[in-house]
Design a protein around this motif. Structure first.
Motif, mmCIF file in Angstrom:
data_model
loop_
_atom_site.group_PDB
_atom_site.id
_atom_site.type_symbol
_atom_site.label_atom_id
_atom_site.label_comp_id
_atom_site.label_asym_id
_atom_site.label_seq_id
_atom_site.Cartn_x
_atom_site.Cartn_y
_atom_site.Cartn_z
ATOM 1 N N ASP A 16 0.861 -1.187 0.000
ATOM 2 C CA ASP A 16 0.000 0.000 0.000
ATOM 3 C C ASP A 16 0.892 1.230 0.000
ATOM 4 O O ASP A 16 1.586 1.509 0.982
ATOM 5 C CB ASP A 16 -0.885 -0.046 1.249
ATOM 6 C CG ASP A 16 -1.739 1.206 1.395
ATOM 7 O OD1 ASP A 16 -1.738 2.055 0.481
ATOM 8 O OD2 ASP A 16 -2.410 1.311 2.441
ATOM 9 N N THR B 223 -6.881 0.497 -12.344
ATOM 10 C CA THR B 223 -7.637 0.138 -11.143
ATOM 11 C C THR B 223 -9.033 0.760 -11.195
ATOM 12 O O THR B 223 -9.274 1.722 -11.935
ATOM 13 C CB THR B 223 -6.910 0.582 -9.861
ATOM 14 O OG1 THR B 223 -6.946 2.001 -9.768
ATOM 15 C CG2 THR B 223 -5.481 0.096 -9.841
ATOM 16 N N TRP C 57 -12.342 1.976 -8.738
ATOM 17 C CA TRP C 57 -12.771 2.382 -7.417
ATOM 18 C C TRP C 57 -14.279 2.602 -7.427
ATOM 19 O O TRP C 57 -14.836 3.157 -8.366
ATOM 20 C CB TRP C 57 -12.064 3.677 -6.991
ATOM 21 C CG TRP C 57 -10.602 3.469 -6.743
ATOM 22 C CD1 TRP C 57 -9.639 3.266 -7.675
ATOM 23 C CD2 TRP C 57 -9.954 3.433 -5.464
ATOM 24 N NE1 TRP C 57 -8.418 3.103 -7.074
ATOM 25 C CE2 TRP C 57 -8.576 3.210 -5.714
ATOM 26 C CE3 TRP C 57 -10.383 3.567 -4.140
ATOM 27 C CZ2 TRP C 57 -7.632 3.117 -4.679
ATOM 28 C CZ3 TRP C 57 -9.443 3.498 -3.122
ATOM 29 C CH2 TRP C 57 -8.093 3.262 -3.394
ATOM 30 N N LEU D 121 -15.268 5.051 -0.874
ATOM 31 C CA LEU D 121 -14.560 4.616 -2.082
ATOM 32 C C LEU D 121 -13.563 3.532 -1.700
ATOM 33 O O LEU D 121 -12.802 3.689 -0.743
ATOM 34 C CB LEU D 121 -13.777 5.775 -2.714
ATOM 35 C CG LEU D 121 -14.515 6.781 -3.592
ATOM 36 C CD1 LEU D 121 -13.511 7.797 -4.144
ATOM 37 C CD2 LEU D 121 -15.263 6.102 -4.729
ATOM 38 N N ALA D 122 -13.571 2.458 -2.451
ATOM 39 C CA ALA D 122 -12.582 1.404 -2.236
ATOM 40 C C ALA D 122 -12.153 0.877 -3.602
ATOM 41 O O ALA D 122 -12.911 0.927 -4.574
ATOM 42 C CB ALA D 122 -13.165 0.274 -1.399
ATOM 43 N N ARG D 123 -10.924 0.375 -3.643
ATOM 44 C CA ARG D 123 -10.449 -0.229 -4.890
ATOM 45 C C ARG D 123 -11.150 -1.571 -5.031
ATOM 46 O O ARG D 123 -10.932 -2.468 -4.211
ATOM 47 C CB ARG D 123 -8.938 -0.401 -4.868
ATOM 48 C CG ARG D 123 -8.336 -0.760 -6.223
ATOM 49 C CD ARG D 123 -6.904 -1.238 -6.129
ATOM 50 N NE ARG D 123 -5.955 -0.247 -5.727
ATOM 51 C CZ ARG D 123 -5.242 -0.286 -4.599
ATOM 52 N NH1 ARG D 123 -5.398 -1.289 -3.754
ATOM 53 N NH2 ARG D 123 -4.387 0.662 -4.310
ATOM 54 N N ARG E 8 -8.524 -4.529 -10.004
ATOM 55 C CA ARG E 8 -7.313 -4.050 -10.683
ATOM 56 C C ARG E 8 -6.974 -5.016 -11.799
ATOM 57 O O ARG E 8 -7.170 -6.228 -11.684
ATOM 58 C CB ARG E 8 -6.153 -3.850 -9.711
ATOM 59 C CG ARG E 8 -5.817 -5.026 -8.853
ATOM 60 C CD ARG E 8 -4.885 -4.621 -7.704
ATOM 61 N NE ARG E 8 -3.805 -3.758 -8.179
ATOM 62 C CZ ARG E 8 -3.043 -3.016 -7.360
ATOM 63 N NH1 ARG E 8 -3.223 -3.030 -6.053
ATOM 64 N NH2 ARG E 8 -2.089 -2.268 -7.847
ATOM 65 N N PHE F 106 -5.202 10.079 -2.576
ATOM 66 C CA PHE F 106 -5.755 8.980 -3.379
ATOM 67 C C PHE F 106 -4.582 8.083 -3.786
ATOM 68 O O PHE F 106 -3.641 8.548 -4.427
ATOM 69 C CB PHE F 106 -6.464 9.543 -4.612
ATOM 70 C CG PHE F 106 -6.996 8.495 -5.539
ATOM 71 C CD1 PHE F 106 -8.082 7.707 -5.164
ATOM 72 C CD2 PHE F 106 -6.422 8.277 -6.786
ATOM 73 C CE1 PHE F 106 -8.578 6.720 -6.020
ATOM 74 C CE2 PHE F 106 -6.903 7.302 -7.640
ATOM 75 C CZ PHE F 106 -7.986 6.526 -7.255
ATOM 76 N N ASP G 16 -3.919 5.683 -5.923
ATOM 77 C CA ASP G 16 -3.606 5.232 -7.284
ATOM 78 C C ASP G 16 -3.399 6.402 -8.241
ATOM 79 O O ASP G 16 -3.726 6.313 -9.428
ATOM 80 C CB ASP G 16 -4.709 4.299 -7.804
ATOM 81 C CG ASP G 16 -4.712 2.966 -7.067
ATOM 82 O OD1 ASP G 16 -3.792 2.725 -6.262
ATOM 83 O OD2 ASP G 16 -5.636 2.165 -7.302
ATOM 84 N N SER H 78 -7.017 4.995 -13.421
ATOM 85 C CA SER H 78 -8.056 4.583 -12.475
ATOM 86 C C SER H 78 -9.421 5.094 -12.912
ATOM 87 O O SER H 78 -9.555 6.235 -13.359
ATOM 88 C CB SER H 78 -7.769 5.150 -11.078
ATOM 89 O OG SER H 78 -6.496 4.773 -10.632
ATOM 90 N N VAL I 41 -12.994 5.917 -11.227
ATOM 91 C CA VAL I 41 -13.532 6.177 -9.897
ATOM 92 C C VAL I 41 -15.021 6.499 -10.031
ATOM 93 O O VAL I 41 -15.400 7.456 -10.703
ATOM 94 C CB VAL I 41 -12.794 7.362 -9.220
ATOM 95 C CG1 VAL I 41 -13.373 7.615 -7.824
ATOM 96 C CG2 VAL I 41 -11.296 7.094 -9.154
ATOM 97 N N SER J 90 -18.315 7.350 -7.766
ATOM 98 C CA SER J 90 -18.789 7.699 -6.429
ATOM 99 C C SER J 90 -20.255 7.289 -6.272
ATOM 100 O O SER J 90 -20.934 6.945 -7.244
ATOM 101 C CB SER J 90 -18.640 9.199 -6.199
ATOM 102 O OG SER J 90 -19.573 9.881 -7.016
#
Lengths: 635, 635
Positions: free
Chosen positions: A555, B105, B107, B115-117, B120, B239, B241, B246, B248, B250
């Protein structure tokens, strides 16, 4: 490549914004300079390119010739020099343009043929380096450095048509103690002189160096009393190995070497000519290109050689010579004063070109000197640091001269193949010498700059005193597969590589975090002690970490702040400090370089890519002591 | 790189000797030109760089802007475009300077975090190409082509400050049938016009193309009525990444995409803004950079985004549009006349930038067109060859527009993660689309240029109509490990790759020797028929061979003379035609590309790197027929 850190700049990122006022070549001579470099050959240019990056250093580079070189002289680039070119940023350009030497072959008389291929050898053993061994016109190497200088903040250009003829050092003067006399060489201006004063003068002015003479140095050594011809040509031949490096030994006509050159057509030959009398000079023979070609034809027979264009040629005598010291401070005065005049390249060591080392060792000289000069001139280090130059590089040059002596005898020997040995002697010696010809045998002795081997077992493949042997890694923040060594730039900074113990993911409580916190915050940390107020945390010592996990297991946000520092005018995050050893292909870096997986370790790499020290992660005092002996207190 | 073939030239081999007289930008307009290119964007510059190599082609490149671009617009370089850059010679430069996209990735809101990954994905699947997917400022891609033009024999430069406003084609005129009106755009000269006549006009003048209008073309399609913001910025964020591509999404604020950019700090964001009414234009909203940043902050929440510098921004509406035909010849007149006006890039297809395809497809257009124009203008091919351009590239553009339509819906969808599927839908679609986004799904339909798949089984991995998928080889003459595809330059030549049957070492009596002898000497051979007297044997069709043995098992001197041809002014041997598949690492090229080891085969590669045909080694008539349909009789 990192750029835009202080704001977006359009255009080529290799072209740096110029500092306010910079001198143009041909402008009136300054009265004083920080560094005067005499000679724009490989040694002088390699040094000038390093100094040109630093806005506060005022350099002058003078060269008696009237313009840049176009052809001739050296052409061999060892893998070690290619690694150095990577730090300068032009290795990829050279890889594209040069010829790669992948295979070396050996030809000799055989029972059924006047000439037969009797041996072949892979030229660079697997695993030696991520770089190839290449050949390219020395002039193109000059051009690469000249481009760097032209695009550096100081826009440094050589002043052609100027020869250093004399200098005098006033050891008592605190400022600009070296008085220099330059003489114009351009038609119409011959003999006119300029005088100026310099803080440092670097003599890169060749075997007949006036700088060396002025400080009372002399080249000692001997000559082999053997004339050789070297010729660059375009030709048609039925010799099958015209695009491989080849040693050819004929029955009665002597030997030659084939060196393919850049562009797919050009070839260089080294051709053994006549033995010389004890007091005879090669010039007395009055030989020319036609003699070289005629001799080459006889050696190549029965293969044909139809020469279409002679590009360049020279006839020379092998000599092996070395000066006693590469600076102006006699051994008995080392404790009293620091060097002001230093020598590099042919000015302090000469040897035969056949091992392909000359240009490489010359650039190696000033890659060793450059960061030391920058450190002194920017106040990071005491001038006494410059004493280390002569010691380190004279030992390297001595190794070269001794090797060259031995190799010249092997190449010149008439010995027949020993059938018991598989390979003929010259091929066996060639194989044994590959680490040397790759430029990888230099090992600096233990010193202030080169730590003791006490903890070498923590990273057996990063040998203290030798160049950092790069290995593949993956950069955490962007998952980029790359070479660890390629994060080293020719920017006079030290690198501190932190190799994490198994299981350490950089988080609180781990050894990496503890070390990084100490490095970043403790008053005893070398980063705190040697970095000036207002400088980025990585301005002098650049810390990077390598973890054992794959990039998807780590991470970035949990890394210690030292490994994601805020840099530049905006305090942007530097995302390029953290690497993962797991490259997904074969053994990882920890295995390949023999790093203790349980303990991890610290590897200090000098700005010239040599390993300065290997220490345990807990070796804080030793780490602080290492840097305290090199760098000034500035924190 | 091959150079010095006609004699040694000092200096940078990428800087070619200039032809005698060439026009400088700003010189008075010529009355006639062979090719007028309108627009110096990626399409126009990619074409100009190809034409600039050919001394006898007189080109003019006009651009309404007053100087070269500095920032903004496109930034994605697909692996396919990198392969093309390799043929132009600047792929290594771009690899060094650009950011590599290695991982993408995803999110989204998760049960325990806003927000979470959630997924990937490796961005370029292993084995896809030897090239990476990179991002770099479009302006730098322009610079690379501008450098090529500047260093080409014709020293071609854009004429900035000139806009093509109208043209008229006189189909009856044999010479220079296109009359063109240009208008000055520079302050003080606005509105002044120039007229000239051209043999060909290429409209690379963008979505509002005047060239398209002049030939009666229109863009058809629809818009998504959705405003998007794009912004290039320097910022600090937590953030994690920030240096990976990425997506993202929301919970309530919509979506954005993070695209790291060159230099390690710059980042581009694509940010979903407002939906638009049916008749509303995005400009009506009066939104600016602050709106994009504010929306991005809301989407990123709880991560922080502290913007330090806005480098460039734009607000746009997604539209997907395509013209019916990419040239001036209506379908019912194709048999009657050849095109004189052709369109490329945004002038004939527009789409959203989010798939990163725009610049790539535009360059792909003119890489398809370039060799055809060169072939026609140098007399190698009949002008009817130009008909193939619209057919091939409109199909490619149609695929892009359809993909873009679909992809925009996927990215914009509010769909939650489907827990049964492992990956969320957008990630699944992303993976499924990777071959498309890599630029590798284009497959030209069977045609004069693209043979029937009759013998495809002889080389399953070299798919007819698709780009040549390169693989590692070792060059025989110098044992250099390299990529087979890298012997293709952007020089308008066809390549004929001969893959040898097992056991064939090139000697007399073998299939390779028989084929090469026929190719070199038989009056029915395409080399004899389509190469003009006085040209090198490889001037139009460049034959190379790949053997199954290792390089130490083959004898260069025993190769057919076609594979070691004598070229250039001196008749020097070209040593770079013969390769060995055995790369010493894993499966060789024959295995990797599914080549029939027993039979061997012939693979014809078009000048734009697409596979034109796969034939048996005995398929002489088919080979001759393939070329006879494309090239004129000149032998």
């Amino acid at each position: 490549m990192q750029y835009h850190v202080d704001g977006f700049h359009p255009g080529d990122p290799d072209v740096h914004p110029a500092v306010g006022a910079h001198r143009r070549a041909g402008d009136p001579m300054p009265q004083t300079v920080d560094v005067l470099i005499a000679g724009a050959g490989p040694a002088g240019l390699c040094l000038a390119a390093q100094l040109a990056r630093v806005p506060q250093i005022r350099s002058l580079l003078v060269e008696p010739k009237l313009g840049p070189m176009e052809k001739g002289q050296a052409d061999g680039i060892s893998v070690r020099s290619m690694e150095m070119f990577q730090a300068f940023g032009f290795a990829e350009k050279v890889k594209r343009e040069a010829v790669w030497i992948n295979e070396t072959t050996f030809w000799a008389p055989a029972p059924d043929a006047a000439l037969a291929r009797v041996a072949r050898v892979q030229d660079v053993p697997d695993g030696t380096s991520e770089m190839p061994h290449v050949l390219i016109n020395q002039a193109r190497v000059h051009d690469m450095f000249l481009d760097l200088m032209r695009h550096a903040p100081t826009r440094l250009e050589p002043d052609y048509g100027l020869k250093l003829v004399d200098l005098r050092v006033d050891p008592g003067a605190a400022e600009y103690p070296v008085s220099v006399t330059l003489e114009h060489t351009a038609p119409g201006r011959e003999g006119r002189t300029e005088t100026l004063r310099a803080n440092y003068v670097i003599g890169c002015d060749g075997a007949r160096s006036n700088v060396r003479s002025a400080i009372g140095g002399a080249l000692h050594g001997d000559a082999a009393h053997q004339a050789w011809g070297v010729i660059d040509l375009l030709a048609v031949t039925d010799f099958p190995d015209w695009r491989m490096k080849s040693f050819v030994r004929s029955q009665d006509e002597g030997i030659l070497m084939v060196l393919p050159r850049e562009g797919g057509h050009l070839v260089r030959l080294y051709v053994e000519l006549d033995s010389l009398g004890e007091d005879e000079r090669v010039a007395d023979r009055g030989m020319g290109a036609a003699d070289i070609i005629a001799k080459a034809r006889r050696i190549f027979s029965p293969f044909e050689l139809d020469v279409k264009e002679v590009v360049w040629w020279s006839i020379y005598e092998i000599g092996h010579r070395l000066t006693d010291k590469f600076d102006d401070v006699p051994a008995d005065q080392v404790a009293l004063r620091a060097p002001r005049v230093l020598l590099a390249g042919d000015a302090c060591h000469t040897h035969s070109p056949k091992a392909g080392q000359g240009m490489n060792v010359s650039m190696g000289d000033t890659f060793n000197l450059g960061w030391k000069l920058v450190s002194v001139l920017t106040g990071r280090a005491d001038p006494a640091l410059l004493h280390s130059y002569s010691g380190e590089r004279r030992a390297a040059a001595k190794g070269l001269v001794e090797f060259d002596h031995k190799w010249a005898r092997v190449v010149g020997a008439r010995a027949e193949q020993d059938p018991d040995e598989g390979l003929p002697r010259v091929a066996r010696e060639f194989v044994a010498n590959l680490p040397f010809t790759c430029g990888l045998t230099i090992q600096y002795e233990p010193s202030v700059l080169t730590g003791a081997a006490t903890h070498q077992h923590l990273a057996r493949g990063f040998e203290i005193g030798r160049r950092l042997h790069s290995a593949p890694v993956v950069r955490l923040a962007d998952a980029k597969p790359m070479q660890l060594g390629h994060c080293i730039e020719a920017d006079a900074r030290f690198r501190l590589f932190v190799f994490a113990p198994k299981g350490d993911a950089g988080g609180r409580g781990g050894a990496v975090a503890a070390l990084c916190d100490w490095l970043e915050h403790d008053p005893a940390s070398p980063l705190r002690r040697h970095t000036a107020a207002g400088e980025d945390v990585d301005a002098v010592i650049d810390t990077r970490a390598v973890f054992q996990q794959g990039f998807r297991e780590l991470d970035f946000g949990a890394m210690p702040t030292l490994l994601r520092p805020r840099v530049g005018r905006f305090g942007l995050c530097d995302y390029e400090k953290v690497f993962c050893a797991d490259s997904g292909q074969g053994e990882d870096l920890f295995a390949a370089r023999g790093i203790d997986r349980a303990a991890g370790c610290l590897v200090v790499v000098r700005p010239d890519q040599y390993v300065g020290h290997v220490l345990p992660l807990q070796g804080r005092d030793e780490l602080a002591a290492y840097f305290a002996a090199i760098l000034r207190l500035r924190g």
